[in-house]
Design an enzyme around this catalytic site. Structure first.
Site, PDB file in Angstrom:
ATOM      1  N   LYS A   1      -4.629   5.210   3.486  1.00 10.11           N
ATOM      2  CA  LYS A   1      -3.730   4.710   2.435  1.00 10.11           C
ATOM      3  C   LYS A   1      -4.081   3.214   2.482  1.00 10.11           C
ATOM      4  O   LYS A   1      -3.424   2.392   3.641  1.00 10.11           O
ATOM      5  CB  LYS A   1      -2.292   5.088   2.518  1.00 10.11           C
ATOM      6  CG  LYS A   1      -1.312   4.455   1.762  1.00 10.11           C
ATOM      7  CD  LYS A   1       0.094   5.144   1.888  1.00 10.11           C
ATOM      8  CE  LYS A   1       1.127   4.229   1.056  1.00 10.11           C
ATOM      9  NZ  LYS A   1       2.603   4.618   1.432  1.00 10.11           N
TER      10      LYS A   1
ATOM     11  N   ASP B   1       6.753   2.596  -5.564  1.00  9.76           N
ATOM     12  CA  ASP B   1       7.501   2.776  -4.555  1.00  9.76           C
ATOM     13  C   ASP B   1       9.177   3.242  -4.951  1.00  9.76           C
ATOM     14  O   ASP B   1      10.074   3.582  -4.120  1.00  9.76           O
ATOM     15  CB  ASP B   1       7.857   1.243  -3.772  1.00  9.76           C
ATOM     16  CG  ASP B   1       6.802   0.821  -2.781  1.00  9.76           C
ATOM     17  OD1 ASP B   1       6.175   1.839  -2.257  1.00  9.76           O
ATOM     18  OD2 ASP B   1       6.870  -0.258  -2.492  1.00  9.76           O
TER      19      ASP B   1
ATOM     20  N   ASP C   1      -3.192  -0.328   1.359  1.00  8.87           N
ATOM     21  CA  ASP C   1      -1.988  -1.054   0.731  1.00  8.87           C
ATOM     22  C   ASP C   1      -2.067  -2.483   0.584  1.00  8.87           C
ATOM     23  O   ASP C   1      -3.400  -3.114   1.220  1.00  8.87           O
ATOM     24  CB  ASP C   1      -0.593  -0.776   1.780  1.00  8.87           C
ATOM     25  CG  ASP C   1       0.554  -0.801   0.934  1.00  8.87           C
ATOM     26  OD1 ASP C   1       0.627  -1.249   0.063  1.00  8.87           O
ATOM     27  OD2 ASP C   1       1.638  -0.605   1.650  1.00  8.87           O
TER      28      ASP C   1
HETATM   29  C1  DGJ Z   1       4.262  -0.288   0.555  1.00 10.27           C
HETATM   30  C2  DGJ Z   1       3.933   0.982   0.246  1.00 10.27           C
HETATM   31  O1  DGJ Z   1       4.156   1.104  -1.241  1.00 10.27           O
HETATM   32  C3  DGJ Z   1       4.802   1.953   0.691  1.00 10.27           C
HETATM   33  O2  DGJ Z   1       4.708   3.316   0.508  1.00 10.27           O
HETATM   34  C4  DGJ Z   1       4.736   1.916   2.391  1.00 10.27           C
HETATM   35  O3  DGJ Z   1       3.592   2.147   2.667  1.00 10.27           O
HETATM   36  C5  DGJ Z   1       5.025   0.435   2.697  1.00 10.27           C
HETATM   37  N1  DGJ Z   1       4.212  -0.568   1.885  1.00 10.27           N
HETATM   38  C6  DGJ Z   1       4.694   0.220   4.266  1.00 10.27           C
HETATM   39  O4  DGJ Z   1       4.869  -1.098   4.644  1.00 10.27           O
END
Ligand code: DGJ
Length: 729
Positions: free
Chosen positions: A471, A543, A473
């Protein structure tokens, strides 16, 4: 030529939607790009300028087409160069419309007039060479047709053949010109963190409407996608022209209605703070700009986009596998991850039928909160004394594959990496560095930073070969985008080089670890576009996991992007906004995309676990239809207290309906649901999950379901149901 023409007609009669061809009609100096159901025609006028001639429903007869010719000037204020539609205008020669290319030459000349030189056709590809009238500045326009969907891709390569350097100040991928007229309406997506994918609609009026990102990535605030209709389209009918850019850095779409009633959409690198020096012999390639047309309203537009993305954008194309049901630890544990805690969650997730377990933030460096650790991609020994191995092994033993969170482009000032290399963070010398979430952007444009990040991820994957999924980010936008290590004229190349290097790292990782899958996340849906989607398998939509808000978020997302990529988690209530919805409602909302679970399973009751297991089972039985089928948005969550989506499998054998009631008023029932996209003559067997059909119907014809429709017993607040229809053989 004649033979080809006859073959073309025959082919188009046999399979009108799938046939495509690019023809050059030499007598009229026209190119006819036939992309299945769509025609796009460009011509060279008597001044050797490239003009857009037509874009819309397929035209079959080249004899109908007139050669390009310039338009007269409109008084002394609008020269012919501005009244004549332009396919790829340089800024110069009295053109006041949005340019596709603007340059400054070393002698100070800022005038660019591009004329046709030659072209090449090879299958579904066309290249047209243009050149400035005086300088050896060459532009090659690339076109590709995708006959099955009617989509066309444009991009441009600018090459400096002059003996000196020059500076590009605006470099657009191309512009799309609609049939002359007014009354057009623009649809676009906007938002903010936790509120992405909001749908906006407004009339197109004289002037320029800009949607853009100046933030370094695609952004939550706007998405590089547009749809324009003739003012009369709706979900089921009407003419819609639509398009999307494949770029995850600063981008811009300029939707313009000129004073001569030309509506054009020009898109590419954002010209804001853009300055790209090209040394002699150097070239600059723009991102791809894709566009399509339909007469079938916004519904058909989305279905075409979804099909196009699955076939031509996503890694693996139509052969790529269905998204597995995923568990993610973030909302359950935040940074408090450790081996026993993750193992306990994994055990529970496996019982629900989860197929992929993802450990989120907190596993590395000194990452106990968001103040420290970003940049130090080594396993935290207090949390995982024996490395990641034992957890991964346990997850695999439970029958799931293992994924892990990374945020490679970032650094916390409180990290070993920053202490070693403070210059690696984006900055201007002697000026403060604005922190966001206590972190700074690494300057990924630098080769050493790019190589370091590739090395760190490569090591993680090499040491843990069972990591199946990253994932990826990115939790802030750029600020102080300085690059003091290169000469000042080169520094703004950062905007382009950063994104190219991120793409390169992902491409190299995928080449080295071919089974690795990647999710693009940027604090939710901040990096979703057709550029990142060519190299990632899915995206984190938002989110905001509140199921009610999600209905609208998902509706906006689905206008442009396929449900297959749309990760949606079931999380705990009350959600961050204080709202509580029933578990079934949360599941059914998340099941309209790629299903994930993100709640704290340690707190779920036996009844919750039992319901969740049933829902995961149900999802698995319809996920091919949801992820790869045709979506019909029957009732929009924006306008009603009731919303419903229907997905029809590509082979037509299954269809699934999801329906949601926000609130009941005065005892009224929800509206009758008339289905779409079924075969009128076929008979379907209905399978309800909870008896919410008012009439006891076991089987019904497509004609009945689409015309008479079905009535649902949904009342109270946040009621929901799903019905599966299987075609009776
Ligand atoms: C932002 C992401 O969108 C969340 O799902 C999560 O992974 C957090 N960051 C973790 O810091």
């Amino acid at each position: 030529m004649r033979r080809r023409f006859v073959i073309s007609i025959l082919m188009s009669l046999l399979a009108p939607a799938a046939f495509g061809e690019i023809r050059y009609v030499a007598a009229k100096k026209l190119w006819h790009l036939e992309a299945g159901p769509v025609s796009y025609v460009i011509g060279v006028n008597e001044r050797n300028e490239l003009e857009p001639i037509y874009w819309g429903k397929r035209l079959w007869r080249d004899d109908d087409l007139a050669a390009a010719h310039s338009q007269p000037e409109w008084a002394s204020f609008d020269l012919s160069s501005t009244t004549t539609p332009q396919e790829f205008p340089g800024w110069g020669g009295g053109r006041y419309i949005e340019p596709c290319l603007k340059v400054t030459l070393p002698d100070g000349v800022r005038d660019l007039v591009l004329k046709y030189v030659t072209h090449r056709i090879a299958g579904d590809d066309l290249e047209i060479d243009l050149k400035d009238t005086a300088y050896d500045l060459a532009v090659t326009l690339h076109y590709r047709v995708f006959p099955e969907t009617g989509m066309i891709r444009k991009s441009a390569v600018i090459v400096n053949h002059t003996p000196n350097g020059l500076t590009v100040e605006s470099s657009q991928s191309g512009s799309w010109t609609l049939p002359r007229g007014d009354g057009y309406r623009l649809t676009y997506l906007s938002g903010r963190w936790a509120g992405e994918w909001q749908i906006n609609q407004e009339p197109i009026q004289p002037g320029v409407k800009v949607i853009e990102s100046r933030r370094g990535n695609t952004s939550h605030q706007a998405n590089p996608w547009f749809a324009i209709d003739d003012g009369q389209a709706n979900e089921g009918h009407g003419r819609v022209w639509f398009g999307a850019l494949g770029w995850s850095g600063n981008w811009r779409l300029a939707i313009e209605q000129t004073s001569h009633q030309q509506v054009r959409v020009t898109g590419g690198f954002n010209p804001f703070d853009f300055s790209y020096p090209l040394a002699a012999g150097e070239r600059l390639e723009t991102p791809p700009f894709y566009a399509g047309f339909t007469e079938g309203g916004w519904g058909e537009m989305s279905r075409l986009m979804h099909r196009f993305e699955r076939a031509y954008i996503l890694p693996g194309g139509l052969t790529s596998r269905l998204r597995p049901v995923l568990y993610n630890s973030w909302e359950a544990t935040e940074f408090s991850v450790d081996e026993p805690g993750q193992k306990a969650l994994a055990e529970k997730a496996a019982k629900l039928g989860v197929e992929r377990f993802v450990m989120d933030d907190g596993w590395f460096g000194a990452r106990n909160n968001d103040h420290a650790g970003l940049g130090d991609w080594t396993v935290n020994p207090a949390k995982f004394p024996h490395g990641l191995g034992p957890l991964i092994e346990e997850v695999n033993k439970l029958g799931m594959d293992f994924g892990i969170w990374v945020e490679p482009e970032m650094v916390n000032p409180d990290s070993d990496l920053y202490r070693r290399h403070p210059d690696w963070a984006m900055h201007f010398p002697d000026r403060p560095r604005s922190e966001a979430r206590n972190q700074l952007d690494l300057n990924m444009a630098r080769e050493d930073v790019k190589n370091y990040i590739f090395g760190a991820l490569d090591k993680l994957l090499a040491e843990n070969p069972k990591i199946a999924f990253l994932k990826w980010d990115m939790n802030r936008n750029f600020s102080e985008p300085g690059w003091p290590e290169v000469p000042p004229p080169e520094q703004r190349k950062l905007w382009v080089a950063y994104t190219r290097n991120v793409y390169e790292i992902i491409d190299r990782l995928r080449a080295k670890y071919p089974k690795l899958e990647i999710e693009s996340c940027s604090g939710g849906g901040g990096r979703v576009d057709l550029g990142i989607l060519t190299r990632t398998d899915e995206v984190w939509t938002s989110d905001n996991t509140d199921a009610f808000d999600r209905l609208r978020i998902q509706e906006g997302f689905s206008l442009a992007y396929t449900p297959k990529t749309m990760m949606a988690w079931v999380t705990d209530v009350p959600n961050f906004n204080g709202r509580s919805t029933p578990l079934q409602y949360r599941f059914l909302v998340a099941m309209m995309g790629s299903l994930g679970i993100g709640g704290n399973l340690n707190k779920w009751s036996d009844a919750d676990m039992a319901l969740a297991t049933r829902m995961v089972d149900l999802y698995k039985s319809v996920r091919k239809t949801v992820q790869e089928g045709r979506l019909y948005r029957l009732f929009a969550p924006r306008s009603d207290g009731f919303s419903a989506n229907q997905y029809v499998a590509e082979d037509g054998r299954q269809t699934v309906l999801f329906a949601f009631r926000t609130a009941q008023h005065f005892g009224y029932p929800p509206p009758t649901v008339r289905l779409s996209g079924l075969d009128e003559r076929a008979v379907y067997r209905l399978k309800t999950m909870d008896n919410k059909l008012v009439d006891k119907i076991e089987t019904a014809s497509g004609a009945y379901l689409m015309n008479q429709g079905i009535n649902l017993r949904l009342g109270g607040d946040y009621d929901s149901t799903a019905i599966v229809f299987e075609r009776v053989p």
